[in-house]
Enzyme design. Structure first.
Site: not given
Ligand code: AMP
Ligand code: ZN
Length: 115
Positions: A29, A100, A85, A98
């Site tokens: 997002i 990236h 992360n 997850h």
């Molecule tokens: P992390 O910082 O590794 O936990 O990555 C989480 C990621 O999820 C971040 O890059 C956010 O921008 C992304 N994120 C958070 N909420 C959403 C959402 N509703 N849909 C898609 N991505 C999201």
């Protein structure tokens, strides 16, 4: 239930680009690259710290999904980054494992983000 479990359960929406029986792939997002996708196992595993031996096949598959997606997005020859992360200090904000996948930079842009 965590946000990514809600997306898996269709209680929250996401821009899904790929799914199979074990994984969802959707657009981040807040993209940090022209292409920024998240490869998310449907199983709730909070982080790499929480992996068990029985998850080893799933984790292998996660990278095979990344390979497929990279190819679908036309990144396999150009190159891309895969990042996980682990924990708050490393920037993990969603406690659901997850991977990236980032790519699609112009040449000059890529140099800026190089470590
Ligand atoms: P992390 O910082 O590794 O936990 O990555 C989480 C990621 O999820 C971040 O890059 C956010 O921008 C992304 N994120 C958070 N909420 C959403 C959402 N509703 N849909 C898609 N991505 C999201
Ligand atoms: Zn979850």
């Amino acid at each position: 239930m965590c946000l990514f479990c809600k997306i898996v359960n269709k209680e929250s929406s996401a821009d899904i680009v790929y799914k199979n029986d074990k994984f969802l792939v959707f657009k981040d997002i807040q993209p940090k690259a022209p292409i920024h996708l998240l490869i998310v196992p449907k199983k709730h595993i909070p982080s790499i710290n929480h992996l068990n031996l029985q998850d080893k096949e799933l984790i292998g598959e996660m990278f095979l999904v990344a390979q497929t997606i990279a190819k679908n997005q036309g990144l396999n020859k150009k190159g891309y980054r895969l990042i996980i992360n682990v924990g708050k200090e490393a920037g993990q904000i969603i406690d659901h494992l997850h991977l990236h996948l980032l790519g699609g930079w112009e040449r000059s842009e890529k140099l800026k983000v190089k470590n």
